[in-house]
Write an enzyme that holds these catalytic residues in place. Sequence first.
Site, PDB file in Angstrom:
ATOM      1  N   GLU A  60       4.845   1.490  11.106  1.00  0.00           N
ATOM      2  CA  GLU A  60       5.285   2.819  10.647  1.00  0.00           C
ATOM      3  C   GLU A  60       4.909   3.946  11.627  1.00  0.00           C
ATOM      4  OE1 GLU A  60       6.031   0.129   8.360  1.00  0.00           O
ATOM      5  OE2 GLU A  60       6.938   1.887   7.434  1.00  0.00           O
ATOM      6  N   ALA A  70      15.529  15.572 -12.670  1.00  0.00           N
ATOM      7  CA  ALA A  70      15.261  14.453 -13.576  1.00  0.00           C
ATOM      8  C   ALA A  70      13.766  14.189 -13.709  1.00  0.00           C
ATOM      9  CB  ALA A  70      15.983  13.221 -13.058  1.00  0.00           C
ATOM     10  N   SER A  79       0.836  -1.202   0.000  1.00  0.00           N
ATOM     11  CA  SER A  79       0.000   0.000   0.000  1.00  0.00           C
ATOM     12  C   SER A  79       0.872   1.254   0.000  1.00  0.00           C
ATOM     13  CB  SER A  79      -0.900   0.024   1.219  1.00  0.00           C
ATOM     14  OG  SER A  79      -0.169   0.474   2.313  1.00  0.00           O
ATOM     15  N   HIS A  81       7.647   6.513  11.093  1.00  0.00           N
ATOM     16  CA  HIS A  81       7.940   7.663  10.227  1.00  0.00           C
ATOM     17  C   HIS A  81       8.835   8.685  10.935  1.00  0.00           C
ATOM     18  CE1 HIS A  81       5.754   6.351   6.867  1.00  0.00           C
ATOM     19  NE2 HIS A  81       4.544   6.596   7.316  1.00  0.00           N
ATOM     20  N   ARG A 133       0.011  -5.704   9.162  1.00  0.00           N
ATOM     21  CA  ARG A 133       1.373  -5.167   8.942  1.00  0.00           C
ATOM     22  C   ARG A 133       1.970  -4.827  10.299  1.00  0.00           C
ATOM     23  NH1 ARG A 133       3.633  -0.739   4.750  1.00  0.00           N
ATOM     24  NH2 ARG A 133       5.819  -1.382   4.953  1.00  0.00           N
ATOM     25  N   TYR A 179       1.924   4.428  13.167  1.00  0.00           N
ATOM     26  CA  TYR A 179       0.511   4.844  13.204  1.00  0.00           C
ATOM     27  C   TYR A 179      -0.165   4.310  14.478  1.00  0.00           C
ATOM     28  CZ  TYR A 179       1.177   6.449   8.420  1.00  0.00           C
ATOM     29  OH  TYR A 179       1.623   7.123   7.301  1.00  0.00           O
ATOM     30  N   GLN A 219      23.404  13.529 -17.140  1.00  0.00           N
ATOM     31  CA  GLN A 219      23.687  13.807 -15.729  1.00  0.00           C
ATOM     32  C   GLN A 219      23.578  12.548 -14.845  1.00  0.00           C
ATOM     33  OE1 GLN A 219      24.186  17.263 -14.209  1.00  0.00           O
ATOM     34  NE2 GLN A 219      24.806  17.476 -16.324  1.00  0.00           N
ATOM     35  N   GLN A 260      11.313  11.162  -5.085  1.00  0.00           N
ATOM     36  CA  GLN A 260      11.059  12.524  -5.551  1.00  0.00           C
ATOM     37  C   GLN A 260       9.655  12.769  -6.101  1.00  0.00           C
ATOM     38  OE1 GLN A 260      15.437  12.910  -7.018  1.00  0.00           O
ATOM     39  NE2 GLN A 260      14.384  14.732  -7.681  1.00  0.00           N
TER      40      GLN A 260
HETATM   41  P1  NAP Z   1      20.463  23.891  -7.159  1.00  0.00           P
HETATM   42  O1  NAP Z   1      19.583  23.069  -6.317  1.00  0.00           O
HETATM   43  O2  NAP Z   1      19.899  24.993  -7.940  1.00  0.00           O
HETATM   44  O3  NAP Z   1      21.620  24.435  -6.192  1.00  0.00           O
HETATM   45  C1  NAP Z   1      22.676  25.219  -6.624  1.00  0.00           C
HETATM   46  C2  NAP Z   1      23.078  26.150  -5.490  1.00  0.00           C
HETATM   47  O4  NAP Z   1      24.140  26.935  -5.938  1.00  0.00           O
HETATM   48  C3  NAP Z   1      21.948  27.077  -5.133  1.00  0.00           C
HETATM   49  O5  NAP Z   1      21.291  26.580  -3.987  1.00  0.00           O
HETATM   50  C4  NAP Z   1      22.619  28.435  -4.930  1.00  0.00           C
HETATM   51  O6  NAP Z   1      22.650  28.713  -3.537  1.00  0.00           O
HETATM   52  C5  NAP Z   1      24.024  28.247  -5.433  1.00  0.00           C
HETATM   53  N1  NAP Z   1      24.323  29.190  -6.513  1.00  0.00           N
HETATM   54  C6  NAP Z   1      23.532  29.496  -7.567  1.00  0.00           C
HETATM   55  N2  NAP Z   1      24.165  30.406  -8.361  1.00  0.00           N
HETATM   56  C7  NAP Z   1      25.350  30.657  -7.804  1.00  0.00           C
HETATM   57  C8  NAP Z   1      26.431  31.485  -8.152  1.00  0.00           C
HETATM   58  N3  NAP Z   1      26.415  32.241  -9.248  1.00  0.00           N
HETATM   59  N4  NAP Z   1      27.481  31.517  -7.339  1.00  0.00           N
HETATM   60  C9  NAP Z   1      27.527  30.764  -6.236  1.00  0.00           C
HETATM   61  N5  NAP Z   1      26.535  29.964  -5.845  1.00  0.00           N
HETATM   62  C10 NAP Z   1      25.452  29.906  -6.630  1.00  0.00           C
HETATM   63  O7  NAP Z   1      21.223  22.989  -8.212  1.00  0.00           O
HETATM   64  P2  NAP Z   1      22.026  21.646  -8.056  1.00  0.00           P
HETATM   65  O8  NAP Z   1      22.491  21.368  -6.688  1.00  0.00           O
HETATM   66  O9  NAP Z   1      23.040  21.786  -9.120  1.00  0.00           O
HETATM   67  O10 NAP Z   1      20.963  20.558  -8.456  1.00  0.00           O
HETATM   68  C11 NAP Z   1      20.392  20.538  -9.759  1.00  0.00           C
HETATM   69  C12 NAP Z   1      19.064  19.811  -9.755  1.00  0.00           C
HETATM   70  O11 NAP Z   1      19.243  18.446  -9.492  1.00  0.00           O
HETATM   71  C13 NAP Z   1      18.117  20.351  -8.716  1.00  0.00           C
HETATM   72  O12 NAP Z   1      16.827  20.385  -9.243  1.00  0.00           O
HETATM   73  C14 NAP Z   1      18.178  19.329  -7.640  1.00  0.00           C
HETATM   74  O13 NAP Z   1      16.969  19.262  -6.919  1.00  0.00           O
HETATM   75  C15 NAP Z   1      18.440  18.051  -8.399  1.00  0.00           C
HETATM   76  N6  NAP Z   1      19.151  17.121  -7.515  1.00  0.00           N
HETATM   77  C16 NAP Z   1      18.455  16.515  -6.536  1.00  0.00           C
HETATM   78  C17 NAP Z   1      19.098  15.688  -5.670  1.00  0.00           C
HETATM   79  C18 NAP Z   1      18.338  14.999  -4.585  1.00  0.00           C
HETATM   80  O14 NAP Z   1      18.910  14.398  -3.746  1.00  0.00           O
HETATM   81  N7  NAP Z   1      17.039  15.036  -4.558  1.00  0.00           N
HETATM   82  C19 NAP Z   1      20.443  15.472  -5.782  1.00  0.00           C
HETATM   83  C20 NAP Z   1      21.142  16.108  -6.783  1.00  0.00           C
HETATM   84  C21 NAP Z   1      20.486  16.949  -7.643  1.00  0.00           C
HETATM   85  P3  NAP Z   1      22.979  30.205  -2.985  1.00  0.00           P
HETATM   86  O15 NAP Z   1      22.440  31.144  -4.001  1.00  0.00           O
HETATM   87  O16 NAP Z   1      22.300  30.291  -1.666  1.00  0.00           O
HETATM   88  O17 NAP Z   1      24.433  30.241  -2.837  1.00  0.00           O
HETATM   89 FE1  SF4 Z   2       9.256   6.880  -6.221  1.00  0.00          FE
HETATM   90 FE2  SF4 Z   2      11.621   7.446  -7.322  1.00  0.00          FE
HETATM   91 FE3  SF4 Z   2      10.796   4.887  -7.077  1.00  0.00          FE
HETATM   92 FE4  SF4 Z   2       9.624   6.455  -8.807  1.00  0.00          FE
HETATM   93  S1  SF4 Z   2      11.758   5.837  -8.860  1.00  0.00           S
HETATM   94  S2  SF4 Z   2       8.615   5.116  -7.362  1.00  0.00           S
HETATM   95  S3  SF4 Z   2       9.683   8.445  -7.760  1.00  0.00           S
HETATM   96  S4  SF4 Z   2      11.217   6.298  -5.424  1.00  0.00           S
END
Ligand code: NAP
Ligand code: SF4
Length: 676
Positions: free
Chosen positions: A166, A662, A26, A254, A216, A168, A413, A341
């Site tokens: 979990e 992504a 579920s 949780h 469960r 609950y 990426q 995500q």
């Molecule tokens: P991001 O989330 O946009 O973070 C980049 C960071 O760099 C910003 O938080 C910003 O913080 C800083 N920044 C921006 N412009 C800058 C500049 N000119 N000079 C210095 N610092 C600057 O991008 P990302 O970390 O590259 O990730 C890319 C995408 O992949 C995002 O959508 C992210 O959610 C996704 N991703 C997700 C995960 C996950 O675990 N869910 C993991 C990896 C990537 P400040 O402006 O505060 O400095």
């Molecule tokens: Fe959830 Fe990520 Fe699995 Fe898709 S790939 S079911 S978003 S955990």
Amino acid sequence: MTSYANILKPLHLGFTTIKNRVVMGSMHSGLEDRFFNYPKLAAYFGERAKGGVGLIIMGGISPNRQGWLLPAGGTMNSLADIPHHRLVTHAVHKHGAKILMQILHSGRYGYHPFSVSSSPIQAPINPFKPRQMSDSQILATIEDYARCASLAKKAGYDGVEIMGSEGYLINQFLSNHVNKRTDRWGGDIENRMRFPVEIVKAIRAKVGEKFIICFRLSMLDLVHDGNTMQEVIIIAKALEKAGITLLNTGIGWHEARIPTIVTSVPRAAFVDYTAEVKQHVSVPVIASNRINMPDVAEEIVASGQADMVQMARPFLADPYWVNKTATNRVDEINTCIACNQACLDHAFKNERVSCLVNPQACFETELVYIKTKKPKRVAVVGGGVAGMSAATVAASRGHAVTLFEANNDVGGQFNLAKVVPGKEEFHETIRYFKVQLKQTGVDVRLNTKVNREQLEREGFDEVVIATGVVPRTLKIQGSDAPQVLSYAEVLKGAKVGYKVAVIGAGGIGFDVSEFLLKPPHQPQPQPLAEWQREWGVDPNPNYTSKGGTQRPEVEMPVRQIYLLQRKTTPLGIGLGKTSGWVHRAQLKKHGVRMLRGVQYKAVTDEGLWVEHNGHDQLLRLDTIVVCAGQESVKDLVPRENETTLAKYHVIGGAKLAGELDAKRAIREGAELAAKL
Ligand code: NAP
Ligand code: SF4
């Protein structure tokens, strides 16, 4: 050829038979709370049943108002609730699968002012304080469970699952972590388990023998003052005596601060606890958590650790998981990468759930791939996940697709993400898309950087620009020095010194920090014993520690790391709701110094000059890694006045680098290709 005979064999329950050992667990989809969404819900579950799964567990549905997860959450407490559920049960039965409805009373996790619990103790993850249930309220709630189950039977369900894990309500009775009562519902384990045992008895009395009751059970609480394995076994035996048909596994509350389902949790990490309980009961037992591929599932059933395996998210990622397994097409499975995500992160924001790797999940009636009547010649430029998504969907619809990739491999990426510790599952997505590209007949041209003239010369009818992003560079004095590296260079293996600053604390800044904390060439995935030590999980399946936790042992990091950002908000606040805390905890445990409100001034031979708290400061460093987001690769993107280029479509990072992720990239590729 690997055999999956054990997970594919039927399970006979006497009065009924489940056609195989695979359970879709579920998971809240966001569709079950409103009756008008049930046609969509029926399509969603119907597709999974068609894909071969033996048993589906839908829900959770509350037995009364106090048990709502959210205001006006899905409830079954009157005959009026039945008709729309029939759409779901019919859609599933049509394909020979069985379906249970999960009855979930949220207790103190209810996000509303009517919440109740065994004791009036607020959960750390909820702003609402519950009221303590009186004796008569407990008895009335037991009746509500029984009525809910009998209504589920009328709606055509093959049984119910009682959510007892979990964290609950039932868990809040079972464990001293919340239950501080001194009456017949609290105190020793005999009293604490009275509530669920009476629920099972009341349901059995109401629904008769020929109806599945699955329970469960929390087999590892992972919270302070949780149950020991001895107590878990006592509960399991009592539930069996009370009349359950199946015993399912729950792991961790949780509110537990030990991850149980995110991608860095090793596959099948908790199966030994299920196997321990199984030795003490004779009802079939279901294993769960981080089981996502057939080999892992088969091993669990073949070795006798459990009778069935449960997966929830893997069925979002691929409805046809079982049929692909049964026909030896395992390499075609779209594997759940446990990122959360698009599923759990959506559920916790009260948004409809979907799947990062499968945007059709929960959108079965809206995102439909129909065979085209007018095949076209389609060019897709860029072999990252956006491009591969567009190319494979377009080709599956009958278009002739050519994919141009400038590098020597596809994946974009994801090729960087897959080397981050705990993100090994990203390999699976690349594998899946490569198989899809081949099967759908996409003409993949690697090492091919195309320009506009070439595309025009080849006369494509449609051109999809998925050229992605490049890392943003730092533009301050000295930032062209050799010790300043991009995250891409680092993840591809560039040499990094001992003292490091990571600039930018988005998802990639956190990932790169984790990557740099560990010595290179670590075994991937992390060995289970090491993961248990790092997170303080008692490895003994017959654990005597309360809740199965122990003191974590953190290995010395191999580098000193600063993680920096300009914003003044706490670092990592924008990470995923259900996984961000894991990343923050990891860096904190390993001594990463997180500074916010930093202004970057200059790079010198000694390190990085910053302004922090109103003072100029030198961080003495060997290497600076820039994780400051990305910029779109716009070479082929038409300019606004190029109206003749209507056949050019821009998706993913090439369209918008600022919010690149992504989830959006794959969805945009699929949505565009569905319309071409
Ligand atoms: P991001 O989330 O946009 O973070 C980049 C960071 O760099 C910003 O938080 C910003 O913080 C800083 N920044 C921006 N412009 C800058 C500049 N000119 N000079 C210095 N610092 C600057 O991008 P990302 O970390 O590259 O990730 C890319 C995408 O992949 C995002 O959508 C992210 O959610 C996704 N991703 C997700 C995960 C996950 O675990 N869910 C993991 C990896 C990537 P400040 O402006 O505060 O400095
Ligand atoms: Fe959830 Fe990520 Fe699995 Fe898709 S790939 S079911 S978003 S955990």
